[in-house]
Design a protein around this motif. Structure first.
Motif, PDB file in Angstrom:
ATOM      1  N   GLN A   1       0.524  16.998  -7.290  1.00  0.00           N
ATOM      2  CA  GLN A   1       0.619  16.279  -8.569  1.00  0.00           C
ATOM      3  C   GLN A   1       1.959  15.573  -8.739  1.00  0.00           C
ATOM      4  OE1 GLN A   1      -0.934  18.289 -12.042  1.00  0.00           O
ATOM      5  NE2 GLN A   1       0.160  16.881 -13.425  1.00  0.00           N
ATOM      6  N   GLY A   2       3.049  16.230  -8.353  1.00  0.00           N
ATOM      7  CA  GLY A   2       4.365  15.612  -8.478  1.00  0.00           C
ATOM      8  C   GLY A   2       4.484  14.359  -7.626  1.00  0.00           C
ATOM      9  N   GLU A   3       3.954  14.429  -6.406  1.00  0.00           N
ATOM     10  CA  GLU A   3       4.040  13.268  -5.511  1.00  0.00           C
ATOM     11  C   GLU A   3       3.153  12.128  -6.013  1.00  0.00           C
ATOM     12  OE1 GLU A   3       3.409  14.580  -1.445  1.00  0.00           O
ATOM     13  OE2 GLU A   3       4.987  16.081  -1.603  1.00  0.00           O
ATOM     14  N   ILE A   4       1.989  12.479  -6.577  1.00  0.00           N
ATOM     15  CA  ILE A   4       1.117  11.424  -7.119  1.00  0.00           C
ATOM     16  C   ILE A   4       1.804  10.748  -8.315  1.00  0.00           C
ATOM     17  CG2 ILE A   4      -1.170  10.878  -8.075  1.00  0.00           C
ATOM     18  CD1 ILE A   4      -2.223  13.480  -6.776  1.00  0.00           C
ATOM     19  N   GLU A   5       2.426  11.562  -9.162  1.00  0.00           N
ATOM     20  CA  GLU A   5       3.118  10.993 -10.335  1.00  0.00           C
ATOM     21  C   GLU A   5       4.231  10.033  -9.902  1.00  0.00           C
ATOM     22  OE1 GLU A   5       4.432  14.047 -13.065  1.00  0.00           O
ATOM     23  OE2 GLU A   5       2.468  15.037 -13.027  1.00  0.00           O
ATOM     24  N   ALA A   6       5.045  10.453  -8.915  1.00  0.00           N
ATOM     25  CA  ALA A   6       6.146   9.596  -8.447  1.00  0.00           C
ATOM     26  C   ALA A   6       5.595   8.290  -7.878  1.00  0.00           C
ATOM     27  CB  ALA A   6       6.972  10.334  -7.399  1.00  0.00           C
ATOM     28  N   ALA A   7       4.493   8.384  -7.121  1.00  0.00           N
ATOM     29  CA  ALA A   7       3.912   7.188  -6.510  1.00  0.00           C
ATOM     30  C   ALA A   7       3.309   6.272  -7.577  1.00  0.00           C
ATOM     31  CB  ALA A   7       2.850   7.590  -5.491  1.00  0.00           C
TER      32      ALA A   7
ATOM     33  N   HIS B   1       0.861  -1.182   0.000  1.00  0.00           N
ATOM     34  CA  HIS B   1       0.000   0.000   0.000  1.00  0.00           C
ATOM     35  C   HIS B   1       0.901   1.236   0.000  1.00  0.00           C
ATOM     36  CE1 HIS B   1      -3.307  -2.174   2.586  1.00  0.00           C
ATOM     37  NE2 HIS B   1      -3.103  -2.767   1.434  1.00  0.00           N
ATOM     38  N   ALA B   2       0.391   2.339  -0.558  1.00  0.00           N
ATOM     39  CA  ALA B   2       1.053   3.621  -0.375  1.00  0.00           C
ATOM     40  C   ALA B   2      -0.013   4.699  -0.297  1.00  0.00           C
ATOM     41  CB  ALA B   2       2.022   3.902  -1.524  1.00  0.00           C
ATOM     42  N   ALA B   3       0.316   5.794   0.378  1.00  0.00           N
ATOM     43  CA  ALA B   3      -0.593   6.940   0.426  1.00  0.00           C
ATOM     44  C   ALA B   3       0.227   8.197   0.210  1.00  0.00           C
ATOM     45  CB  ALA B   3      -1.318   7.001   1.778  1.00  0.00           C
ATOM     46  N   VAL B   4      -0.266   9.091  -0.641  1.00  0.00           N
ATOM     47  CA  VAL B   4       0.418  10.364  -0.899  1.00  0.00           C
ATOM     48  C   VAL B   4      -0.551  11.526  -0.789  1.00  0.00           C
ATOM     49  CG1 VAL B   4       2.227   9.412  -2.391  1.00  0.00           C
ATOM     50  CG2 VAL B   4       0.050  10.154  -3.399  1.00  0.00           C
ATOM     51  N   ARG B   5       0.029  12.734  -0.681  1.00  0.00           N
ATOM     52  CA  ARG B   5      -0.776  13.944  -0.532  1.00  0.00           C
ATOM     53  C   ARG B   5      -1.360  14.391  -1.868  1.00  0.00           C
ATOM     54  NH1 ARG B   5       3.269  17.832   2.695  1.00  0.00           N
ATOM     55  NH2 ARG B   5       4.634  17.231   0.967  1.00  0.00           N
ATOM     56  N   ASP B   6      -2.236  15.403  -1.811  1.00  0.00           N
ATOM     57  CA  ASP B   6      -2.830  15.979  -3.019  1.00  0.00           C
ATOM     58  C   ASP B   6      -1.820  16.887  -3.718  1.00  0.00           C
ATOM     59  OD1 ASP B   6      -5.533  14.905  -2.739  1.00  0.00           O
ATOM     60  OD2 ASP B   6      -5.706  16.204  -0.993  1.00  0.00           O
TER      61      ASP B   6
ATOM     62  N   HIS C   1      -9.632  22.352  -6.884  1.00  0.00           N
ATOM     63  CA  HIS C   1      -8.255  22.608  -7.294  1.00  0.00           C
ATOM     64  C   HIS C   1      -7.278  21.582  -6.727  1.00  0.00           C
ATOM     65  CE1 HIS C   1      -8.646  24.204  -3.270  1.00  0.00           C
ATOM     66  NE2 HIS C   1      -7.335  24.131  -3.168  1.00  0.00           N
ATOM     67  N   ASP C   2      -7.648  20.946  -5.610  1.00  0.00           N
ATOM     68  CA  ASP C   2      -6.702  20.006  -5.020  1.00  0.00           C
ATOM     69  C   ASP C   2      -7.018  18.549  -5.388  1.00  0.00           C
ATOM     70  OD1 ASP C   2      -8.969  19.968  -3.506  1.00  0.00           O
ATOM     71  OD2 ASP C   2      -7.964  20.070  -1.565  1.00  0.00           O
ATOM     72  N   ASP C   3      -7.823  18.315  -6.421  1.00  0.00           N
ATOM     73  CA  ASP C   3      -8.074  16.959  -6.918  1.00  0.00           C
ATOM     74  C   ASP C   3      -7.271  16.769  -8.196  1.00  0.00           C
ATOM     75  OD1 ASP C   3     -10.052  15.962  -4.995  1.00  0.00           O
ATOM     76  OD2 ASP C   3     -11.244  17.648  -5.711  1.00  0.00           O
ATOM     77  N   LEU C   4      -6.167  16.038  -8.094  1.00  0.00           N
ATOM     78  CA  LEU C   4      -5.162  16.073  -9.165  1.00  0.00           C
ATOM     79  C   LEU C   4      -4.776  14.703  -9.716  1.00  0.00           C
ATOM     80  CD1 LEU C   4      -3.003  18.734  -7.326  1.00  0.00           C
ATOM     81  CD2 LEU C   4      -4.308  19.110  -9.435  1.00  0.00           C
ATOM     82  N   THR C   5      -5.519  13.657  -9.347  1.00  0.00           N
ATOM     83  CA  THR C   5      -5.111  12.322  -9.782  1.00  0.00           C
ATOM     84  C   THR C   5      -5.231  12.155 -11.298  1.00  0.00           C
ATOM     85  OG1 THR C   5      -5.814  11.448  -7.650  1.00  0.00           O
ATOM     86  CG2 THR C   5      -5.453   9.855  -9.401  1.00  0.00           C
TER      87      THR C   5
END
Lengths: 411, 411
Positions: free
Chosen positions: B47-53, B40-45, B74-78
């Motif tokens: 965009q860069g962190e979501i991309e890396a994950a 499992h992993a969890a990341v913040r909202d 604005h903070d929904d970036l998946t």
């Protein structure tokens, strides 16, 4: 800003057998300490996978908190993984070994040899003593990150975090402070509506609304240079919110309904006695979670059978025929009966249908009567609860405690 | 074997404001479908962190399930992160847009423009329709992994997973089956030692040992072509483990101590009554969690005060002076007293010091006496428990239920 990463180890988490509440607890606490958490990860009980996760967690973070894998069995491998990633050996810590032996001795058992590994730590690291269990924690430096390993059992994890990790964390120049209002008896959306009329829900301080177990928590969070500066922002906000939401606010921060009720009873020098049917002892259990309750709690009677309701509480047997055991009359008589037989100032009576069976068209599952008797009067309320057995019990118990709170507050 | 990875997106998860139950749900369901989850992993909202994950999740996995970040703000970036990692643009899906407009119309509101992005998907991917909300899901191929993005709201996530993801998962030719033994009254390490003597702890089927709330669960997991083939491997293993571990095995799979005790009582046509002091109603609460317990449970008396122990249970007042309320004699008298006054076949008495106050050198906090009375005899046991108040209550209640189980099994 110092940043933290959380790593949870265990097949039971990755396979979904248990929900990882440790990660949420640690994130909250670190946030309160001014150290934002930037990510969570969970891996299985596999040494290679733990090692890979340690490396990738330590990279972007200054602090890594690892939970789990410190047990004595073959599938507890976090210690070994830490030593491998740090490139060092595990050595024995004699005081930790002594602590484990003492715990086993207290139970009259000799320590099995496999427990010895719970007292080891990686060379160059540090042992974190465990005050509540056998698994010692570990601190090590990996890729420049300060890595703390704590047991997976939440109770032991929390105790070790507070006692050994918090004092070792580098001080930050900001504190994150939270104030909460605890509410019972109003829907989340109605609370949000009332709140929205007096505070900016999208501004600073941040406002969160969280429902859990029937209790709605309204949470205000802000960051500031000092605790005092933060409270200067939060306190007026809390006061405004409190008056907008009204009497359903029963407490603040970590307050529970039972703590508030015990506090009220102590303030008034009152005692309480309970007569429970469908809640099955849950109200007594909740009250007796509060330390020092013995000053105010006299007794609780779980009268599941009608015969017990008659013998112990003086409920006339013909009531079961005429109005039924689940009725206003029986709830009132239970509250008054236990108040008088126990010689208490407050008596509580609860009777209902928790399900799944026992319901009828007239009295469906979830029908619960609650009565609270004090000198000179008995308040009654009929509830229509939804959900499975344990949920009906839980909500009925909370409503009963909340009724006691309101009756005492109104005196 | 196809392997899966779970990625949760959201500040509220990473900051610990909410516990991530989605990951556990998805892991369980994928396991049942024969697709083990490896992390499992969890990341913040961000965009860069979501991309890396996304990149690091897709690497080792064949299937990645992402939840969260599909909202309109604005903070929904998946969505944006998925498109960036796949190196493609986002395009509009007209049927999804129509669905969102319909939902707003049903509430009598015009759709705000910001919601339009909830109807977009990355070119070359696929839209996953949302039957219960506005956020359409997304499917995309990243580094050879089949990536599904679902909403973060658990109810919507579950509905979309079942309706759209399950039918799209490559059928696997294997099922993953688990059998568990539930144990109480022996340390995790001793259970592992006994188990290790008869089964290979590091082989296949996989063996896991988990301690939770005092109960130790031994879990055997294997993958096979059919449920029957899996059980052919697991059943003999369970039988061997059961005889090696012995009488501390109280049940299988989801069994609780209270379920087993209620089952035993029903089989024998027995009734039970409880007299609780330090456990404060917890044993009654546990028993009454079991549906249908009213057939066997007569009453539970929570006699916190000494006066109640005398009035309701017939404990002679001089015992409180001579041996004290926390003593073998009082526990025995409580068990026998409630058995006789309730006219039950089994009587249970528990008295002890839950703490934090009330302890002494002779009787420290955690000292608990448990007695179980049946026709002709009363069994007694003294416990020395460690930990905070709620833990002492919990362990004392489990020991009492386990004693009832052993007494009934030995009859």
């Amino acid at each position: 800003v110092i940043k933290a990463q959380i790593l949870s180890v265990g097949d039971e988490i990755v396979s979904g057998q248990i929900v990882d509440s440790n990660a949420a607890y640690l994130s909250q606490r670190l946030g309160e300490l001014g150290i934002p958490v930037v990510g969570h990860a969970a891996v299985r009980d596999d040494q290679g996978e733990i090692e890979a996760a340690l490396r990738s967690s330590a990279g972007p973070a200054d602090v890594v908190i690892v939970t789990g894998g410190l047990g004595p069995t073959h599938d507890d491998l976090t210690r070994e993984a830490i030593a491998a990633v740090a490139g060092v050996d595990l050595v024995l810590d004699p005081p930790s070994l002594e602590n484990i032996r003492t715990i086993f001795a207290a139970h009259g058992i000799e320590m099995p040899p496999s427990n010895e590994k719970q007292a080891t730590y990686p060379v160059g690291g540090e042992v974190l003593p465990n005050a509540t269990g056998t698994a010692a924690g570990v601190r090590a430096l990996i890729d420049g990150a300060d890595v703390f390993v704590l047991p997976g059992v939440p109770r032991e994890m929390m105790a070790m975090f507070e006692a050994t990790v918090v004092p070792r964390l580098k001080a930050t120049d900001r504190v994150i402070v939270t104030r909460s209002l605890r509410c019972f008896g109003m829907s989340e959306s109605l609370i949000a509506e009332r709140l929205g009329a007096v505070v900016d829900l999208h501004g600073e301080p941040r406002v969160g609304i969280l429902a859990s177990g029937g209790v709605i928590t309204v949470k205000f969070t802000t960051a500031a240079a000092t605790q005092e500066a933060a409270l200067e922002q939060l306190d007026p906000l809390c006061a405004k919110a409190r008056s907008a939401i009204g009497a359903v606010v029963f407490g603040e921060d970590g307050d529970t309904l039972e703590q508030v009720v015990v506090r009220q009873l102590k303030e008034r020098g009152y005692t309480i006695a309970l007569a429970e049917s469908c809640t099955g002892g849950l109200i007594a259990h909740c009250l007796t979670e509060v330390a020092g309750v013995s000053e105010v709690f006299r007794e609780g009677l779980v009268t599941y059978s009608n015969e017990a309701k008659t013998r112990l509480l003086g409920v006339r047997a013909e009531l079961f025929e005429s109005v039924g055991a689940v009725s206003e009359e029986v709830a009132r008589r239970m509250a008054e009966g236990v108040r008088s037989s126990a010689g208490a100032d407050v008596g509580v009576g609860v009777t209902g249908i928790a399900g799944p069976s026992g319901g009828s068209a007239e009295k469906p599952v979830g029908t619960v009567h609650v009565a609270v008797a004090v000198a000179g009067r008995t308040e009654h309320r009929k509830l229509s609860l939804r959900g499975v057995r344990s949920l009906v019990k839980n909500r009925a118990a909370k409503h009963a405690l909340n009724m006691v709170r309101l009756v005492l507050a109104g005196e």
